[in-house]
Design a protein around this motif. Structure first.
Motif, PDB file in Angstrom:
ATOM      1  N   UNK A 340       0.811  -1.223   0.000  1.00  0.00           N
ATOM      2  CA  UNK A 340       0.000   0.000   0.000  1.00  0.00           C
ATOM      3  C   UNK A 340       0.848   1.279   0.000  1.00  0.00           C
ATOM      4  N   UNK A 341       2.016   1.239   0.647  1.00  0.00           N
ATOM      5  CA  UNK A 341       2.816   2.471   0.727  1.00  0.00           C
ATOM      6  C   UNK A 341       4.088   2.430  -0.123  1.00  0.00           C
ATOM      7  N   UNK A 342       4.261   1.362  -0.888  1.00  0.00           N
ATOM      8  CA  UNK A 342       5.517   1.220  -1.631  1.00  0.00           C
ATOM      9  C   UNK A 342       5.659   2.297  -2.712  1.00  0.00           C
ATOM     10  N   UNK A 343       4.568   2.688  -3.327  1.00  0.00           N
ATOM     11  CA  UNK A 343       4.644   3.728  -4.352  1.00  0.00           C
ATOM     12  C   UNK A 343       5.143   5.039  -3.743  1.00  0.00           C
ATOM     13  N   UNK A 344       4.601   5.419  -2.575  1.00  0.00           N
ATOM     14  CA  UNK A 344       5.066   6.626  -1.905  1.00  0.00           C
ATOM     15  C   UNK A 344       6.540   6.516  -1.530  1.00  0.00           C
ATOM     16  N   UNK A 345       6.927   5.338  -1.066  1.00  0.00           N
ATOM     17  CA  UNK A 345       8.337   5.090  -0.709  1.00  0.00           C
ATOM     18  C   UNK A 345       9.248   5.295  -1.912  1.00  0.00           C
ATOM     19  N   UNK A 346       8.899   4.696  -3.028  1.00  0.00           N
ATOM     20  CA  UNK A 346       9.743   4.786  -4.207  1.00  0.00           C
ATOM     21  C   UNK A 346       9.823   6.225  -4.722  1.00  0.00           C
ATOM     22  N   UNK A 347       8.686   6.912  -4.740  1.00  0.00           N
ATOM     23  CA  UNK A 347       8.663   8.283  -5.242  1.00  0.00           C
ATOM     24  C   UNK A 347       9.483   9.205  -4.342  1.00  0.00           C
ATOM     25  N   UNK A 348       9.265   9.148  -3.048  1.00  0.00           N
ATOM     26  CA  UNK A 348       9.884  10.109  -2.138  1.00  0.00           C
ATOM     27  C   UNK A 348      11.348   9.819  -1.834  1.00  0.00           C
ATOM     28  N   UNK A 349      11.704   8.543  -1.729  1.00  0.00           N
ATOM     29  CA  UNK A 349      13.060   8.191  -1.318  1.00  0.00           C
ATOM     30  C   UNK A 349      13.999   8.047  -2.518  1.00  0.00           C
ATOM     31  N   UNK A 350      13.487   7.589  -3.640  1.00  0.00           N
ATOM     32  CA  UNK A 350      14.345   7.312  -4.790  1.00  0.00           C
ATOM     33  C   UNK A 350      14.080   8.212  -5.997  1.00  0.00           C
ATOM     34  N   UNK A 351      12.843   8.251  -6.463  1.00  0.00           N
ATOM     35  CA  UNK A 351      12.571   8.854  -7.771  1.00  0.00           C
ATOM     36  C   UNK A 351      12.681  10.372  -7.771  1.00  0.00           C
TER      37      UNK A 351
END
Length: 534
Positions: A340-351
């Protein structure tokens, strides 16, 4: 150094142990060890820009102290370097066809993709580098343009190429390593499509990783003959080569491989490596179909068609339980990761940090053009922000249909990897096996569960393998659709949770197995080991 297969008799008294083939390394004969050749080994050294090979005279070899030179171990997938580092028994001789030019085995990675490469680098001190984007050099020392400039218009346009591939021009770690005084080793391994004249396959899982472990053991067994410090072996690779590099780093000295290593006569040495680099690793194969649908399930294929249903939706739903089972915390204090939160994780921490760095480096005019062509990005106060859906629109299209790795017709390279001596390809997930057969109680062949574990670094990290590599350099391109970004980011999170030294990054607008900061990787390893080029 390059490891090759060669004909002739074993040259056990040669100072480098390189001519010929014979009994495998490490076998005990008549009560004492014999240092028998395990394939042909050619030494490549750097001295004032000159590469010296195994046929150069000793007076030409002005070596630095052996313990002062880092080792880079790699695996080519084509040509002469593709000869497996194995005794060539008659039943294993390849057929002579276009895939086996001059009777040599083709360079083959564990998934059969013929562009992967494995590197092993050696360093020891923890170091956080600043990310460079300098140009590379070719074999003659001439500067090459960095990958972002391979297409002069790309940095202004941005985006993928219609198939989610992004920029694929890449710097060469081996050339950088040679230029910095490292020893480069490129052992060949058996591959998924190796077959003898009787039609028997001899390169299925876990043969490729077993051969690489044997190569590491070979180096240590001959550490007084081969230049370089075998305490500082660093693996690295791209694509399936990155998967093997990750597996080698995670599974060091695991007893689960002992019987396989004994069967081929590998030396009785450690196969652990000091540090690991991996570019777009195609790994965690038994969960890769789920991760792929979670990330790319809403994207169309290159043809414009949607992924096949209900497979895409079912696999996406299954990923929720898998991600939860990993009990991972994100890096940089993100907290527990879930589907559920992986998209937010990827956007904020990496992308977003990657996009910000990319755009900051552009000249003002190019940045303005790029932003005009990519309106999903909001650029404010020198920071790029965007939504997950906006990023997916930037990727555009997915590469593979569902299921992507364990395909229902068992035609994928990964299906072939998990074949056996008489069967070229097999299903390796219950989902695809039961869907393809229509049998809801079907079970994988009895030998597969162990082989699947032996090919997955996440298994060994889950076991907290005490002999794993403790230094990791992980990269992939933001536009890569060969496998889900979750695969490499889960690997990074798991290692971080274990307390290992991890440097992970997504190259903005980068494609599959791209390498845009070889100089920074070299600096990272040099700082870890304290090595300084001569």
């Amino acid at each position: 150094m390059r490891a090759r297969r060669s004909g002739g008799r074993a040259g056990r008294h040669h100072p480098l142990g390189h001519p010929g083939e014979g009994r495998p390394i490490g076998r005990q004969h008549h009560g004492r060890r014999q240092d028998v050749q395990f394939g042909r080994l050619g030494v490549v050294e750097v001295r004032q820009g000159r590469l010296l090979g195994p046929d150069d005279h000793d007076h030409d070899r002005q070596r630095r102290p052996l313990g002062d030179i880092p080792l880079l171990q790699g695996r080519h997938l084509r040509g002469e370097a593709g000869r497996p580092l194995l005794p060539e028994h008659e039943h294993q001789r390849p057929r002579r066809d276009r895939r086996h030019s001059r009777g040599r085995l083709q360079r083959t990675d564990h998934a059969g993709q013929h562009h992967g490469r494995l590197h092993l680098l050696l360093r020891h001190r923890r170091h956080r580098h600043r990310r460079h984007r300098d140009a590379g050099c070719d074999a003659h020392g001439r500067h090459l343009p960095g990958p972002r400039h391979a297409d002069p218009d790309r940095r202004r346009r941005g985006g993928g190429n219609g198939a989610g591939q992004g920029a694929t021009a890449s710097q060469n770690n081996a050339l950088y390593a040679l230029a910095h005084g490292w020893v480069v080793v490129e052992p060949g391994v058996r591959g998924r499509d190796n077959v003898n004249t009787a039609g028997v396959y001899f390169g299925k899982a876990p043969d490729c990783i077993v051969d690489l472990k044997a190569a590491v053991r070979y180096l240590r067994h001959n550490k007084h003959r081969i230049p370089g410090n075998t305490d500082w072996i660093v693996s690295g690779g791209g694509s399936a080569g990155a998967a093997l590099s990750s597996l080698l780093g995670a599974s060091g000295d695991s007893p689960l491989y002992h019987r396989y290593l004994k069967e081929i006569g590998a030396a009785d040495e450690s196969d652990a490596v000091f540090a690991t680099t991996a570019y777009s690793p195609i790994t965690d194969l038994d969960h890769a179909d789920m991760a792929y649908e979670w990330m790319f399930g809403t994207l169309p294929l290159a043809s414009g068609a949607k992924a096949t249903e209900p497979y895409s939706t079912e696999l996406t739903d299954a990923y929720t339980d898998y991600q939860q089972s990993l009990h991972l915390r994100g890096i940089e204090g993100f907290g527990r990761l879930s589907a559920d939160n992986y998209a937010d994780y990827m956007v904020n921490v990496y992308l977003q940090p990657s996009a910000t760095a990319y755009l900051t480096a552009l000249p003002d005019a190019d940045r303005a053009t790029y932003l005009a062509n990519n309106t999903f990005i909001n650029w404010s106060d020198g920071q790029a922000t965007f939504t997950w859906d906006g990023f997916l629109s930037h990727i555009g299209k997915r590469m593979k249909n569902a299921p992507s790795f364990d395909t229902l017709d068992a035609s994928a390279f990964e299906n072939q990897e998990f074949g056996d001596a008489t069967t070229n390809a097999r299903h390796f997930t219950l989902y695809s096996l039961r869907t393809a057969t229509g049998n809801d109680t079907a079970q994988l062949d009895a030998d597969l569960p162990e082989k699947i574990r032996l090919m997955n670094p996440m298994y060994f990290l889950g076991q907290r393998n005490p002999h794993r590599s403790r230094h990791w350099w992980l990269r992939t391109g933001a536009l890569d659709t060969n496998t889900s970004h979750n695969i490499v980011l889960n690997l990074a999170a798991k290692l971080d949770n274990l307390g290992d030294d991890v440097d992970s990054y997504l190259y903005w607008d980068g494609g599959h197995a791209v390498n845009q900061d070889a100089d920074a990787m070299i600096a990272w390893i040099n700082n870890l080991t304290g090595h300084r080029p001569a």
